[in-house]
Write a protein that holds these residues in place. Structure first.
Motif, PDB file in Angstrom:
ATOM      1  N   ALA A  23       2.748 -39.651  37.931  1.00 22.65           N
ATOM      2  CA  ALA A  23       2.530 -40.715  36.957  1.00 22.65           C
ATOM      3  C   ALA A  23       3.097 -42.031  37.459  1.00 22.65           C
ATOM      4  O   ALA A  23       4.108 -42.059  38.161  1.00 22.65           O
ATOM      5  CB  ALA A  23       3.177 -40.353  35.635  1.00 22.65           C
ATOM      6  N   SER A  24       2.442 -43.091  37.105  1.00 30.88           N
ATOM      7  CA  SER A  24       2.958 -44.415  37.392  1.00 30.88           C
ATOM      8  C   SER A  24       3.456 -45.025  36.093  1.00 30.88           C
ATOM      9  O   SER A  24       2.983 -44.692  35.021  1.00 30.88           O
ATOM     10  CB  SER A  24       1.862 -45.307  37.990  1.00 30.88           C
ATOM     11  OG  SER A  24       0.801 -45.458  37.080  1.00 30.88           O
ATOM     12  N   GLY A  25       4.420 -45.917  36.197  1.00 28.85           N
ATOM     13  CA  GLY A  25       4.955 -46.547  35.008  1.00 28.85           C
ATOM     14  C   GLY A  25       6.376 -46.094  34.719  1.00 28.85           C
ATOM     15  O   GLY A  25       6.717 -44.936  34.922  1.00 28.85           O
ATOM     16  N   ARG A  26       7.172 -47.013  34.212  1.00 30.34           N
ATOM     17  CA  ARG A  26       8.582 -46.724  33.984  1.00 30.34           C
ATOM     18  C   ARG A  26       8.825 -45.941  32.713  1.00 30.34           C
ATOM     19  O   ARG A  26       9.924 -45.518  32.459  1.00 30.34           O
ATOM     20  CB  ARG A  26       9.365 -48.034  33.942  1.00 30.34           C
ATOM     21  CG  ARG A  26       9.403 -48.766  35.268  1.00 30.34           C
ATOM     22  CD  ARG A  26      10.067 -50.120  35.104  1.00 30.34           C
ATOM     23  NE  ARG A  26       9.254 -51.023  34.312  1.00 30.34           N
ATOM     24  CZ  ARG A  26       9.616 -52.252  33.987  1.00 30.34           C
ATOM     25  NH1 ARG A  26      10.780 -52.715  34.376  1.00 30.34           N
ATOM     26  NH2 ARG A  26       8.816 -53.016  33.279  1.00 30.34           N
ATOM     27  N   THR A  27       7.778 -45.744  31.887  1.00 31.11           N
ATOM     28  CA  THR A  27       7.967 -45.066  30.608  1.00 31.11           C
ATOM     29  C   THR A  27       7.490 -43.628  30.638  1.00 31.11           C
ATOM     30  O   THR A  27       7.253 -43.030  29.604  1.00 31.11           O
ATOM     31  CB  THR A  27       7.223 -45.814  29.505  1.00 31.11           C
ATOM     32  OG1 THR A  27       5.821 -45.849  29.826  1.00 31.11           O
ATOM     33  CG2 THR A  27       7.756 -47.218  29.347  1.00 31.11           C
ATOM     34  N   PHE A  28       7.360 -43.052  31.813  1.00 30.53           N
ATOM     35  CA  PHE A  28       6.832 -41.687  31.923  1.00 30.53           C
ATOM     36  C   PHE A  28       7.635 -40.712  31.083  1.00 30.53           C
ATOM     37  O   PHE A  28       7.080 -39.799  30.468  1.00 30.53           O
ATOM     38  CB  PHE A  28       6.832 -41.269  33.383  1.00 30.53           C
ATOM     39  CG  PHE A  28       6.436 -39.841  33.605  1.00 30.53           C
ATOM     40  CD1 PHE A  28       7.343 -38.901  34.071  1.00 30.53           C
ATOM     41  CD2 PHE A  28       5.147 -39.417  33.342  1.00 30.53           C
ATOM     42  CE1 PHE A  28       6.979 -37.588  34.284  1.00 30.53           C
ATOM     43  CE2 PHE A  28       4.764 -38.107  33.550  1.00 30.53           C
ATOM     44  CZ  PHE A  28       5.680 -37.189  34.024  1.00 30.53           C
ATOM     45  N   SER A  29       8.941 -40.879  31.026  1.00 34.96           N
ATOM     46  CA  SER A  29       9.784 -39.954  30.283  1.00 34.96           C
ATOM     47  C   SER A  29       9.561 -40.025  28.777  1.00 34.96           C
ATOM     48  O   SER A  29      10.096 -39.209  28.036  1.00 34.96           O
ATOM     49  CB  SER A  29      11.256 -40.192  30.604  1.00 34.96           C
ATOM     50  OG  SER A  29      11.619 -41.514  30.261  1.00 34.96           O
ATOM     51  N   SER A  30       8.791 -40.988  28.315  1.00 36.33           N
ATOM     52  CA  SER A  30       8.470 -41.122  26.902  1.00 36.33           C
ATOM     53  C   SER A  30       7.237 -40.326  26.504  1.00 36.33           C
ATOM     54  O   SER A  30       6.866 -40.318  25.327  1.00 36.33           O
ATOM     55  CB  SER A  30       8.234 -42.588  26.551  1.00 36.33           C
ATOM     56  OG  SER A  30       9.373 -43.367  26.808  1.00 36.33           O
ATOM     57  N   ASN A  73      11.442 -35.964  35.748  1.00 37.01           N
ATOM     58  CA  ASN A  73      11.261 -37.349  35.311  1.00 37.01           C
ATOM     59  C   ASN A  73      11.738 -38.340  36.370  1.00 37.01           C
ATOM     60  O   ASN A  73      11.244 -39.470  36.432  1.00 37.01           O
ATOM     61  CB  ASN A  73      11.964 -37.592  33.991  1.00 37.01           C
ATOM     62  CG  ASN A  73      11.215 -36.979  32.820  1.00 37.01           C
ATOM     63  OD1 ASN A  73      10.014 -36.705  32.897  1.00 37.01           O
ATOM     64  ND2 ASN A  73      11.919 -36.732  31.722  1.00 37.01           N
ATOM     65  N   ALA A  74      12.693 -37.945  37.179  1.00 38.09           N
ATOM     66  CA  ALA A  74      13.163 -38.830  38.245  1.00 38.09           C
ATOM     67  C   ALA A  74      12.069 -39.085  39.275  1.00 38.09           C
ATOM     68  O   ALA A  74      12.049 -40.133  39.919  1.00 38.09           O
ATOM     69  CB  ALA A  74      14.387 -38.228  38.926  1.00 38.09           C
ATOM     70  N   LYS A  75      11.148 -38.128  39.409  1.00 37.84           N
ATOM     71  CA  LYS A  75      10.041 -38.275  40.340  1.00 37.84           C
ATOM     72  C   LYS A  75       8.733 -38.612  39.631  1.00 37.84           C
ATOM     73  O   LYS A  75       7.680 -38.658  40.268  1.00 37.84           O
ATOM     74  CB  LYS A  75       9.868 -36.989  41.154  1.00 37.84           C
ATOM     75  CG  LYS A  75      11.051 -36.665  42.053  1.00 37.84           C
ATOM     76  CD  LYS A  75      10.798 -35.398  42.849  1.00 37.84           C
ATOM     77  CE  LYS A  75      11.970 -35.092  43.782  1.00 37.84           C
ATOM     78  NZ  LYS A  75      11.751 -33.851  44.569  1.00 37.84           N
TER      79      LYS A  75
END
Length: 123
Positions: A23-30, A73-75
């Motif tokens: 996934a791209s994007g900083r909000t993947f963990s959401s 999530n780190a990756k």
């Protein structure tokens, strides 16, 4: 969030493959992430889903005990480990993401979809 599924290929019955969904994007963990599959001539089928922080998973009965879903999530990556593969697992596998706050096996609930990766299992 943009998704890209990869890792498909040809496997023999009884073998294993691991699919990845990057996934791209900083909000993947959401986002909760799910895997779906579609075999030729059949409707899309839910396979598995995992919650935001990997605390909860939901696996379809058709693959329970053979497939597991996990995420890092780190990756920004979700994995689908497929063991004891059967010819009926042959399909295009898609990953998808949704942030509705609950796990679901309903495809329309997912907002973002990857392009799919083909898994072929020979007998």
């Amino acid at each position: 969030v943009q998704l890209q599924a990869y890792g498909g290929g040809l496997a023999q019955a009884g073998g294993s493959l691991r699919l990845s969904c990057a996934a791209s994007g900083r909000t993947f963990s959401s986002y909760a992430v799910g895997w779906f599959r579609q075999a030729p001539g059949l409707e899309r089928e839910f396979v598995a889903t995992i919650s935001l922080r990997a605390g909860t998973t939901y696996i379809a009965d058709s693959v329970k005990g053979r497939f597991t879903i996990s995420r890092d999530n780190a990756k920004n990556t979700v994995y689908l480990q497929m063991n004891s593969l059967k010819p009926e697992d042959t399909a295009i596998y898609y990953c998808a993401a949704q942030n509705r706050g609950f796990l679901t096996d309903s495809g329309p609930a997912y907002d973002s979809w990857g392009q799919g990766t083909l898994v072929t299992v020979s007998s």
